[in-house]
Enzyme design. Structure first.
Site, PDB file in Angstrom:
ATOM      1  N   GLY A  87       0.828  -1.202   0.000  1.00  0.00           N
ATOM      2  CA  GLY A  87       0.000   0.000   0.000  1.00  0.00           C
ATOM      3  C   GLY A  87       0.862   1.252   0.000  1.00  0.00           C
ATOM      4  O   GLY A  87       0.562   2.239   0.666  1.00  0.00           O
ATOM      5  N   ALA A  88       1.953   1.195  -0.787  1.00  0.00           N
ATOM      6  CA  ALA A  88       2.993   2.227  -0.681  1.00  0.00           C
ATOM      7  C   ALA A  88       2.902   3.332  -1.726  1.00  0.00           C
ATOM      8  O   ALA A  88       3.794   4.158  -1.835  1.00  0.00           O
ATOM      9  CB  ALA A  88       4.373   1.575  -0.747  1.00  0.00           C
ATOM     10  N   ASP A  95      -2.064  -7.884  -5.606  1.00  0.00           N
ATOM     11  CA  ASP A  95      -3.298  -7.990  -4.835  1.00  0.00           C
ATOM     12  C   ASP A  95      -2.927  -8.804  -3.605  1.00  0.00           C
ATOM     13  O   ASP A  95      -2.751 -10.028  -3.696  1.00  0.00           O
ATOM     14  CB  ASP A  95      -4.392  -8.689  -5.652  1.00  0.00           C
ATOM     15  CG  ASP A  95      -5.664  -8.954  -4.841  1.00  0.00           C
ATOM     16  OD1 ASP A  95      -5.670  -8.664  -3.623  1.00  0.00           O
ATOM     17  OD2 ASP A  95      -6.630  -9.480  -5.417  1.00  0.00           O
ATOM     18  N   VAL A  96      -2.758  -8.143  -2.458  1.00  0.00           N
ATOM     19  CA  VAL A  96      -2.245  -8.842  -1.276  1.00  0.00           C
ATOM     20  C   VAL A  96      -3.177  -9.939  -0.783  1.00  0.00           C
ATOM     21  O   VAL A  96      -2.756 -10.816  -0.023  1.00  0.00           O
ATOM     22  CB  VAL A  96      -1.916  -7.874  -0.119  1.00  0.00           C
ATOM     23  CG1 VAL A  96      -0.787  -6.931  -0.500  1.00  0.00           C
ATOM     24  CG2 VAL A  96      -3.151  -7.116   0.347  1.00  0.00           C
ATOM     25  N   TYR A 156     -13.361  -3.268  10.106  1.00  0.00           N
ATOM     26  CA  TYR A 156     -12.026  -2.670  10.203  1.00  0.00           C
ATOM     27  C   TYR A 156     -11.457  -2.851  11.612  1.00  0.00           C
ATOM     28  O   TYR A 156     -10.288  -3.211  11.787  1.00  0.00           O
ATOM     29  CB  TYR A 156     -12.133  -1.190   9.842  1.00  0.00           C
ATOM     30  CG  TYR A 156     -10.837  -0.448   9.701  1.00  0.00           C
ATOM     31  CD1 TYR A 156     -10.058  -0.562   8.547  1.00  0.00           C
ATOM     32  CD2 TYR A 156     -10.403   0.418  10.704  1.00  0.00           C
ATOM     33  CE1 TYR A 156      -8.877   0.162   8.406  1.00  0.00           C
ATOM     34  CE2 TYR A 156      -9.227   1.144  10.569  1.00  0.00           C
ATOM     35  CZ  TYR A 156      -8.472   1.009   9.417  1.00  0.00           C
ATOM     36  OH  TYR A 156      -7.301   1.732   9.278  1.00  0.00           O
ATOM     37  N   ALA A 202     -10.418  -6.439  12.136  1.00  0.00           N
ATOM     38  CA  ALA A 202      -9.194  -6.740  11.388  1.00  0.00           C
ATOM     39  C   ALA A 202      -7.976  -6.140  12.075  1.00  0.00           C
ATOM     40  O   ALA A 202      -6.931  -6.801  12.205  1.00  0.00           O
ATOM     41  CB  ALA A 202      -9.313  -6.212   9.960  1.00  0.00           C
ATOM     42  N   LYS A 203      -8.092  -4.895  12.528  1.00  0.00           N
ATOM     43  CA  LYS A 203      -6.952  -4.228  13.153  1.00  0.00           C
ATOM     44  C   LYS A 203      -6.623  -4.829  14.517  1.00  0.00           C
ATOM     45  O   LYS A 203      -5.462  -4.855  14.934  1.00  0.00           O
ATOM     46  CB  LYS A 203      -7.233  -2.723  13.269  1.00  0.00           C
ATOM     47  CG  LYS A 203      -7.254  -2.003  11.917  1.00  0.00           C
ATOM     48  CD  LYS A 203      -5.974  -2.212  11.109  1.00  0.00           C
ATOM     49  CE  LYS A 203      -5.824  -1.216   9.982  1.00  0.00           C
ATOM     50  NZ  LYS A 203      -4.603  -1.465   9.171  1.00  0.00           N
TER      51      LYS A 203
END
Length: 251
Positions: free
Chosen positions: A11-12, A61-62, A152, A155-156
């Site tokens: 995501g850089a 696509d991670v 979210y 997930a975090k």
């Protein structure tokens, strides 16, 4: 340049990921700029190269196993064996629980959790072979709970448990794993959140600043500097930790 260590940042292409990639290049790493579209990462590569560093843009696509394996292999061949991994790629699909679709849940889990798992699994062999490695996972203060972000937040929070387990499993190979939990950081994503709430970014920011002890919002560079420390030689005895970078204490 064979003694240069290689770092991967997912995501850089923008925001926290781009700031982190630039900082790691400053620190002397060769940096792989991974994002969904290879083209999106090329401006960051150009910036790093203009400053005298080495970088490579790779599309990935991670959440896709084959895509991750191909991307990591390409980095190893073209830039060098990756021994630093920053799992930063993330998306939001915010909604209240009763309105949230299964697709919204799965998409967020796929990028944050599955993506971090696949990326770490693909890179750990290079770290364990080198007997040195650093994994930094981007969590969030949302891990503590945040209205409209049940996917979210889950997930975090999951990434924190993932991080602690990595630290236990990989420590004997000279590999550390830590998580950073940013507070409110000014990025395209937070600008989009303000838009979705129907307020200007300035209104959104000013409301939040009142709750932040240092009386300002965070910048991507604040997170990049924290990553820089955690991947340094000096942080070799720091592992399995969650560092809240939020301008004050958290609950």
């Amino acid at each position: 340049m064979s003694d240069t260590r290689t770092a991967i940042v997912t995501g850089a292409a923008r925001g926290i990921g781009a700031a982190t990639a630039r900082k790691l290049a400053e620190d002397g790493f060769a940096v792989a700029i991974l994002d969904l579209a290879e083209e999106a990462g090329k401006p960051v590569v150009a910036e790093i190269e203009a400053a005298g560093g080495r970088a490579l843009a790779v599309g990935v696509d991670v959440s896709d196993e084959a895509s991750v394996d191909a991307a990591v292999q390409r980095v190893a061949v073209e830039l060098g064996a990756p021994t630093v991994l920053v799992n930063n790629a993330g998306i939001t699909r915010d909604n209240l629980l009763f309105k949230m679709s299964v697709a919204d849940w799965d998409a967020v889990m796929g990028v944050h959790l599955r993506g971090s798992f696949l990326m770490t699994r693909a890179t750990q062999k290079y770290m364990t072979e080198a007997k040195w490695g650093r994994v930094v996972n981007l969590s969030s203060t949302s891990a503590l709970g945040n209205r409209g972000q049940v996917n979210y937040s889950a997930a975090k929070a999951g990434l924190q448990g993932f991080t602690k387990t990595l630290a236990i499993e990989l420590g004997k190979f000279g590999v550390t794993a830590n998580a950073i939990a940013p507070g409110f950081i000014e990025t395209d994503m937070t600008h989009a959140t303000a838009q979705r709430l129907g307020v200007t970014f300035e209104q959104f920011r000013d409301g939040l600043v009142q709750q932040i002890p240092v009386a300002r919002i965070g910048q991507p560079s604040d997170i990049a500097n924290a990553v820089s420390y955690l991947v340094s030689e000096g942080a070799g005895f720091v592992s399995g930790q969650v560092l809240y970078v939020a301008g004050g204490p958290t609950d």
